[in-house]
Design a protein around this motif. Sequence first.
Motif, PDB file in Angstrom:
ATOM      1  N   MET A 104      20.902  15.281  70.265  1.00  0.00           N
ATOM      2  CA  MET A 104      20.851  15.484  71.718  1.00  0.00           C
ATOM      3  C   MET A 104      21.423  16.849  72.077  1.00  0.00           C
ATOM      4  N   GLU A 105      20.841  17.495  73.087  1.00  0.00           N
ATOM      5  CA  GLU A 105      21.326  18.797  73.515  1.00  0.00           C
ATOM      6  C   GLU A 105      22.707  18.689  74.139  1.00  0.00           C
ATOM      7  N   GLN A 106      23.418  19.816  74.161  1.00  0.00           N
ATOM      8  CA  GLN A 106      24.751  19.839  74.748  1.00  0.00           C
ATOM      9  C   GLN A 106      24.672  19.597  76.243  1.00  0.00           C
ATOM     10  N   LEU A 107      25.538  18.728  76.741  1.00  0.00           N
ATOM     11  CA  LEU A 107      25.563  18.399  78.162  1.00  0.00           C
ATOM     12  C   LEU A 107      26.868  18.865  78.783  1.00  0.00           C
ATOM     13  N   ASN A 108      26.810  19.198  80.064  1.00  0.00           N
ATOM     14  CA  ASN A 108      28.013  19.485  80.848  1.00  0.00           C
ATOM     15  C   ASN A 108      28.374  18.222  81.607  1.00  0.00           C
ATOM     16  N   ILE A 109      29.517  17.643  81.284  1.00  0.00           N
ATOM     17  CA  ILE A 109      29.872  16.315  81.798  1.00  0.00           C
ATOM     18  C   ILE A 109      31.138  16.358  82.638  1.00  0.00           C
ATOM     19  N   HIS A 110      31.083  15.702  83.757  1.00  0.00           N
ATOM     20  CA  HIS A 110      32.224  15.594  84.672  1.00  0.00           C
ATOM     21  C   HIS A 110      32.897  14.238  84.444  1.00  0.00           C
ATOM     22  N   ILE A 111      34.172  14.257  84.116  1.00  0.00           N
ATOM     23  CA  ILE A 111      34.946  13.030  83.909  1.00  0.00           C
ATOM     24  C   ILE A 111      35.715  12.708  85.180  1.00  0.00           C
ATOM     25  N   VAL A 112      35.580  11.493  85.660  1.00  0.00           N
ATOM     26  CA  VAL A 112      36.376  11.026  86.804  1.00  0.00           C
ATOM     27  C   VAL A 112      37.224   9.868  86.293  1.00  0.00           C
ATOM     28  N   GLU A 113      38.517  10.133  86.088  1.00  0.00           N
ATOM     29  CA  GLU A 113      39.426   9.177  85.453  1.00  0.00           C
ATOM     30  C   GLU A 113      40.850   9.465  85.933  1.00  0.00           C
ATOM     31  N   ASP A 114      41.518   8.442  86.487  1.00  0.00           N
ATOM     32  CA  ASP A 114      42.843   8.685  87.051  1.00  0.00           C
ATOM     33  C   ASP A 114      43.972   8.591  86.031  1.00  0.00           C
ATOM     34  N   GLU A 115      43.710   8.066  84.844  1.00  0.00           N
ATOM     35  CA  GLU A 115      44.719   8.016  83.797  1.00  0.00           C
ATOM     36  C   GLU A 115      44.607   9.270  82.940  1.00  0.00           C
ATOM     37  N   LYS A 116      45.633  10.114  82.978  1.00  0.00           N
ATOM     38  CA  LYS A 116      45.576  11.408  82.306  1.00  0.00           C
ATOM     39  C   LYS A 116      45.269  11.293  80.826  1.00  0.00           C
ATOM     40  N   LEU A 117      45.954  10.388  80.119  1.00  0.00           N
ATOM     41  CA  LEU A 117      45.759  10.253  78.674  1.00  0.00           C
ATOM     42  C   LEU A 117      44.346   9.789  78.339  1.00  0.00           C
ATOM     43  N   SER A 172      40.388  11.477  91.526  1.00  0.00           N
ATOM     44  CA  SER A 172      40.071  10.768  92.773  1.00  0.00           C
ATOM     45  C   SER A 172      38.683  11.155  93.251  1.00  0.00           C
ATOM     46  N   ALA A 173      38.188  10.397  94.220  1.00  0.00           N
ATOM     47  CA  ALA A 173      36.872  10.695  94.790  1.00  0.00           C
ATOM     48  C   ALA A 173      36.889  12.054  95.472  1.00  0.00           C
ATOM     49  N   GLU A 174      37.987  12.371  96.143  1.00  0.00           N
ATOM     50  CA  GLU A 174      38.108  13.640  96.853  1.00  0.00           C
ATOM     51  C   GLU A 174      38.020  14.815  95.875  1.00  0.00           C
ATOM     52  N   GLU A 175      38.748  14.717  94.761  1.00  0.00           N
ATOM     53  CA  GLU A 175      38.702  15.779  93.746  1.00  0.00           C
ATOM     54  C   GLU A 175      37.302  15.898  93.150  1.00  0.00           C
ATOM     55  N   ALA A 176      36.696  14.744  92.878  1.00  0.00           N
ATOM     56  CA  ALA A 176      35.361  14.742  92.267  1.00  0.00           C
ATOM     57  C   ALA A 176      34.335  15.403  93.173  1.00  0.00           C
ATOM     58  N   LEU A 177      34.381  15.091  94.462  1.00  0.00           N
ATOM     59  CA  LEU A 177      33.416  15.665  95.409  1.00  0.00           C
ATOM     60  C   LEU A 177      33.636  17.163  95.575  1.00  0.00           C
ATOM     61  N   GLU A 178      34.882  17.592  95.459  1.00  0.00           N
ATOM     62  CA  GLU A 178      35.180  19.025  95.515  1.00  0.00           C
ATOM     63  C   GLU A 178      34.558  19.738  94.316  1.00  0.00           C
ATOM     64  N   VAL A 179      34.654  19.112  93.142  1.00  0.00           N
ATOM     65  CA  VAL A 179      34.043  19.681  91.934  1.00  0.00           C
ATOM     66  C   VAL A 179      32.525  19.728  92.082  1.00  0.00           C
ATOM     67  N   LEU A 180      31.939  18.660  92.602  1.00  0.00           N
ATOM     68  CA  LEU A 180      30.487  18.589  92.739  1.00  0.00           C
ATOM     69  C   LEU A 180      29.951  19.568  93.779  1.00  0.00           C
ATOM     70  N   LEU A 209      30.898  10.697  83.995  1.00  0.00           N
ATOM     71  CA  LEU A 209      31.533   9.493  83.456  1.00  0.00           C
ATOM     72  C   LEU A 209      32.545   9.057  84.505  1.00  0.00           C
ATOM     73  N   LEU A 210      32.291   7.923  85.126  1.00  0.00           N
ATOM     74  CA  LEU A 210      32.980   7.547  86.359  1.00  0.00           C
ATOM     75  C   LEU A 210      33.777   6.245  86.212  1.00  0.00           C
ATOM     76  N   ASP A 211      35.093   6.386  86.241  1.00  0.00           N
ATOM     77  CA  ASP A 211      35.970   5.215  86.211  1.00  0.00           C
ATOM     78  C   ASP A 211      35.877   4.497  87.555  1.00  0.00           C
ATOM     79  N   ILE A 212      35.928   3.196  87.541  1.00  0.00           N
ATOM     80  CA  ILE A 212      35.823   2.447  88.801  1.00  0.00           C
ATOM     81  C   ILE A 212      37.147   2.437  89.549  1.00  0.00           C
ATOM     82  N   GLN A 213      38.246   2.268  88.828  1.00  0.00           N
ATOM     83  CA  GLN A 213      39.565   2.256  89.464  1.00  0.00           C
ATOM     84  C   GLN A 213      40.155   3.661  89.428  1.00  0.00           C
ATOM     85  N   ILE A 214      40.066   4.377  90.545  1.00  0.00           N
ATOM     86  CA  ILE A 214      40.587   5.741  90.617  1.00  0.00           C
ATOM     87  C   ILE A 214      41.525   5.872  91.817  1.00  0.00           C
ATOM     88  N   LYS A 215      42.219   6.998  91.893  1.00  0.00           N
ATOM     89  CA  LYS A 215      43.162   7.223  92.982  1.00  0.00           C
ATOM     90  C   LYS A 215      42.431   7.493  94.297  1.00  0.00           C
TER      91      LYS A 215
END
Length: 242
Positions: free
Chosen positions: A1-14, A36-44, A53-59
């Motif tokens: 598969m070709e290289q992808l640019n992926i955005h991680i949305v995850e509130d647990e740092k580790l 958080s959703a706010e941070e993610a939308l700012e990135v987008l 890659l989107l965690d359901i439980q976020i800040k």
Amino acid sequence: MEQLNIHIVEDEKLIGESLQEILDCLGHSTVAISTSAEEALEVLSKNSPDLILLDIQIKGDKDGVELAGIIQKKYDIPFIFTTAFADSATIERAKEQSPYGYVVKPYGLKDIQVAIEIAMNNFEKFQEMKSTDSEALAANKNLYLKVDYRLVKVDEEDILWIEAKGDYAVFKTKTKSYVVHTTLRNVEEKLTQSRFLKVHRSFIVNMDHVVDIEDSNLLIEKKIIPVSRANKEALMSRIQMI
């Protein structure tokens, strides 16, 4: 598969950093790790990743499912839910957003690899299906021409060309001509751009019916239609020349 640019949305740092390491091992790059959703939308608003890659439980005030709903409306980007929750209520909420994948924590490299491959394959097929549907819709588009005191339905596919005649436009089909009180500019705005092209200040042609092009003219059935110098380049860019 070709290289992808992926955005991680995850509130647990580790977990976010661990997921980034997995992506590195798979040959993908990480656009950002949002908590958080706010941070993610700012990135987008500044980036267009290939996948999220989107965690359901976020800040924040919005969880991952609510964020997914915003992504669906504003961006054409596939996403995979990553969550520690696999209860029926969470799954039902997640399903409403039509995710391209659902991975339950704890996950490993292989789980992420398979989820990404399936998600991108499904996204590609969905894009092809949307394109096909758009083409089919365009192929069957109807116009209603105001002729005298009647509205006459004409399929775009049947129109050969439209010619400006003073304050009127003449719509020519294989069987009839319709005279409509309108400008060529107004007509051009209503037509499907992928099918029609203005080739002269007095003519718009259906590219599907062009059978011959020579110098500053083109032929549709037995009608020779002039092509202006200003429109010649646009015409040539629309044809497959061998």
